[in-house]
Design an enzyme around this catalytic site. Structure first.
Site, PDB file in Angstrom:
ATOM      1  N   GLN A 151       0.616 -19.997   0.156  1.00  0.00           N
ATOM      2  CA  GLN A 151       1.354 -19.997  -1.111  1.00  0.00           C
ATOM      3  C   GLN A 151       2.770 -18.980  -1.030  1.00  0.00           C
ATOM      4  OE1 GLN A 151      -1.389 -19.906  -4.602  1.00  0.00           O
ATOM      5  NE2 GLN A 151      -2.669 -19.630  -2.905  1.00  0.00           N
ATOM      6  N   LYS A 187       0.792  -1.025   0.000  1.00  0.00           N
ATOM      7  CA  LYS A 187      -0.177  -0.018   0.181  1.00  0.00           C
ATOM      8  C   LYS A 187       0.744   1.242  -0.122  1.00  0.00           C
ATOM      9  CE  LYS A 187      -2.976  -2.477   3.151  1.00  0.00           C
ATOM     10  NZ  LYS A 187      -3.294  -2.238   4.639  1.00  0.00           N
ATOM     11  N   GLY A 208       4.133  -3.354  -9.451  1.00  0.00           N
ATOM     12  CA  GLY A 208       3.834  -2.074  -8.695  1.00  0.00           C
ATOM     13  C   GLY A 208       5.032  -1.464  -8.413  1.00  0.00           C
ATOM     14  N   ASP A 237       3.365 -14.852  -8.459  1.00  0.00           N
ATOM     15  CA  ASP A 237       2.311 -14.624  -9.611  1.00  0.00           C
ATOM     16  C   ASP A 237       3.099 -14.960 -10.994  1.00  0.00           C
ATOM     17  OD1 ASP A 237       0.739 -13.935  -7.879  1.00  0.00           O
ATOM     18  OD2 ASP A 237       0.573 -11.845  -8.203  1.00  0.00           O
ATOM     19  N   ARG A 269     -16.192 -30.022  -2.379  1.00  0.00           N
ATOM     20  CA  ARG A 269     -15.818 -29.265  -1.611  1.00  0.00           C
ATOM     21  C   ARG A 269     -14.573 -28.151  -1.992  1.00  0.00           C
ATOM     22  NH1 ARG A 269     -18.953 -31.420   0.956  1.00  0.00           N
ATOM     23  NH2 ARG A 269     -19.090 -32.638   3.046  1.00  0.00           N
ATOM     24  N   ARG A 323     -15.161 -37.516  -4.026  1.00  0.00           N
ATOM     25  CA  ARG A 323     -15.656 -36.016  -4.066  1.00  0.00           C
ATOM     26  C   ARG A 323     -14.959 -35.249  -5.438  1.00  0.00           C
ATOM     27  NH1 ARG A 323     -15.245 -34.893   2.310  1.00  0.00           N
ATOM     28  NH2 ARG A 323     -17.433 -35.087   2.736  1.00  0.00           N
ATOM     29  N   GLY A 329      -2.322 -15.586  -8.008  1.00  0.00           N
ATOM     30  CA  GLY A 329      -1.779 -15.489  -9.399  1.00  0.00           C
ATOM     31  C   GLY A 329      -2.329 -14.125 -10.014  1.00  0.00           C
TER      32      GLY A 329
END
Ligand code: F6P
Length: 366
Positions: free
Chosen positions: A292, A78, A121, A144, A284, A179, A187
Site C-alpha cells: 500500500q 524510529k 510523529g 493513513d 481466505r 469464498r 491505517g
C-alpha cells in the site's frame, strides 16, 4: 550575495509522493537566486550521525521525480533528535535527547530553514524543534490520512487505489470459489483506507477501528450474500479494527525508539473467529501490507505533493515558520504545528461517508 540554505528531510513511514514534494521544493527554490536546497538522509539522522550525511539537491537531481515512489533521501520511523537510541554498557537500550546538539550542528552547517515532510510523529518533532528556535515548516504525509488539519495527506489516495485494485482482483477469485475473502489494510487507528476502498471496490463488510464490530452481525451479512452454498463475500478490515469489548491485534516490538504497537494479524484472527462463530463457507485472508505504500503515486497525489512542495518553499521565503502546509480545498493554507498535531483525524461513525457506505449496504458490524 550570501546563499541561504534550506534543508529538506523525509521522516516516518515512506509513502507515494515524497519525491514529488522534494522536487516541488527544489524547483521552486531554483527560481530564487539566493537559496540552495540540501537533503538530509534518513530523517534527521543525516545530521545526527558522524560523518554528516547531507546532499545538495539541484534541478538535475530531482528531474522526473514526481513519478517515483519511496524517497530519494531515505526515511525512518524510529529514533530522532529527541529520542536517539543509545546502547548502555550492560547491552540494554535507552534514548537520549540530542536536540540541542543537533541545532548547534545545523547552525554550523549554515542551515537557515528546514522543511520536514512527515506524519504526526514527525510534525511533533518539528514542533519541538520550532519551540527551541528552529525555522521549520512541516509538510503532511501519510497513507493513513490521520492528520486532522488537512483535508488529505498525500499518499492516501494512492493507497486507496492500490486497495481498490486488490478488491477488484479478489472479487473474481472469491466468486469463482464461493469464498469469503478478508482483506486486511493499513491505517493504524484510522479507518480511512478501509472505508474508501470498501466503497470504491463494492465490499460487503468494512471493519474499522472507530466502529468496534459484533461478529454475529458480520456473520449475518455473510449469510445474506449466499444462496445456500453459492455466493461470495468481500470483507475489508482495517489493521486497527477490533471486536466489541475486545482489543486490537498486534505486537509490541520492544525496538528502542519505535513506540507503536506493530499492528497486523486482525484478518487472520477474524477468519478464525468467523469459523468459531459457525461460518461454514471457505474463508481466505490477504494482508496487503507495505504494498500500500509502494510504487508510483497516482496523479492526485502527484499534484497535491507538488502543491505542498512549492508552498512549503514559499513559506520559507515568506518566513512563515512553525506552520504546516495543509490542503483546505481548493486552497493550500498554513496551520500552526501545534494545531496540526493536536488531534488525529478519525472516521466519525455518524459521518456522511459512513452514511453513504451504509446506503449501499456495507455492513460495519455495529
Ligand atoms: O503510518 C503508516 C503505516 O504504514 C501504518 O499504516 C502502519 O501501521 C505502519 O505505518 C507500519 O509501519 P512499519 O513500516 O514500521 O511496518
Amino acid at each position: 550575495m550570501a546563499v541561504k540554505r534550506v534543508m529538506v528531510l523525509t521522516g516516518g513511514g515512506d509513502c507515494p509522493g515524497l519525491n514529488a514534494v522534494i522536487r516541488g521544493i527544489v524547483k521552486r527554490a531554483s527560481q530564487e537566486k539566493d537559496w540552495e536546497v540540501v537533503g538530509c538522509i534518513e530523517s534527521f539522522n543525516g545530521v545526527l550521525r558522524e560523518p554528516t550525511e547531507i546532499e545538495i539537491l539541484d534541478e538535475n537531481r530531482v528531474a522526473g521525480l514526481q513519478i517515483q515512489g519511496g524517497t530519494i533521501l531515505g526515511t525512518t520511523n524510529k529514533g530522532g533528535p529527541f529520542a536517539w537510541p543509545v546502547k548502555n554498557a550492560d547491552g540494554s537500550w535507552s534514548t537520549a535527547d540530542r536536540s540541542d546538539e543537533m541545532l548547534r550542528k545545523l547552525q554550523y552547517l549554515g542551515i537557515d530553514a528546514v522543511i520536514n515532510i512527515g506524519g504526526d510523529g514527525s510534525q511533533r518533532i518539528s514542533l519541538g524543534l520550532y519551540n527551541k528556535g528552529l525555522n521549520i515548516v512541516g509538510v503532511p504525509k501519510t497513507i493513513d490520512n490521520d492528520l486532522s488539519m488537512t483535508d488529505y495527506t498525500f499518499g492516501f489516495q494512492t493507497a486507496v487505489q492500490i486497495c481498490t485494485d486488490a478488491i477488484d482482483k479478489l472479487v473474481t477469485t472469491a466468486a469463482s470459489h464461493n469464498r469469503v475473502f478478508i482483506m486486511e489494510v493499513m491505517g493504524r487507528d484510522a479507518g480511512w483506507i478501509a472505508l474508501h476502498s470498501a466503497i470504491a471496490g463494492g465490499a460487503d463488510v468494512c471493519l474499522i477501528p472507530e466502529i468496534p464490530y459484533d461478529i454475529e452481525k458480520v456473520k449475518a451479512k455473510i449469510e445474506q450474500r449466499y444462496n445456500k452454498r453459492r455466493g461470495y463475500c468481500i470483507i475489508v478490515v482495517a489493521e486497527g479494527a477490533l471486536p466489541k469489548g475486545g482489543t486490537v491485534t498486534g505486537t509490541v516490538t520492544g525496538e528502542v525508539g519505535y513506540q507503536h504497537v506493530k499492528l497486523g494479524g486482525v484478518g487472520e484472527q477474524l477468519a478464525a473467529d468467523l469459523k468459531a462463530a459457525g461460518v461454514e463457507h471457505d474463508i481466505r485472508y490477504t494482508i496487503l501490507g507495505h504494498l500500500q505504500r509502494g510504487g508510483t503515486p497516482i496523479a492526485f497525489d502527484r499534484v497535491l505533493a507538488t502543491e505542498f512542495g512549492v508552498r512549503a518553499m514559499e513559506f520559507v521565503l515568506e518566513g512563515r515558520f512553525g506552520q504546516m502546509v495543509a490542503y483546505h480545498h481548493p486552497d493550500i493554507v498554513g496551520v500552526s504545528l501545534e494545531e496540526a498535531v493536536r488531534e488525529q483525524n478519525l472516521v466519525a461513525p455518524d459521518s456522511r461517508l459512513i452514511h453513504t457506505a451504509k446506503g449501499v449496504g456495507i455492513e460495519f458490524g455495529d
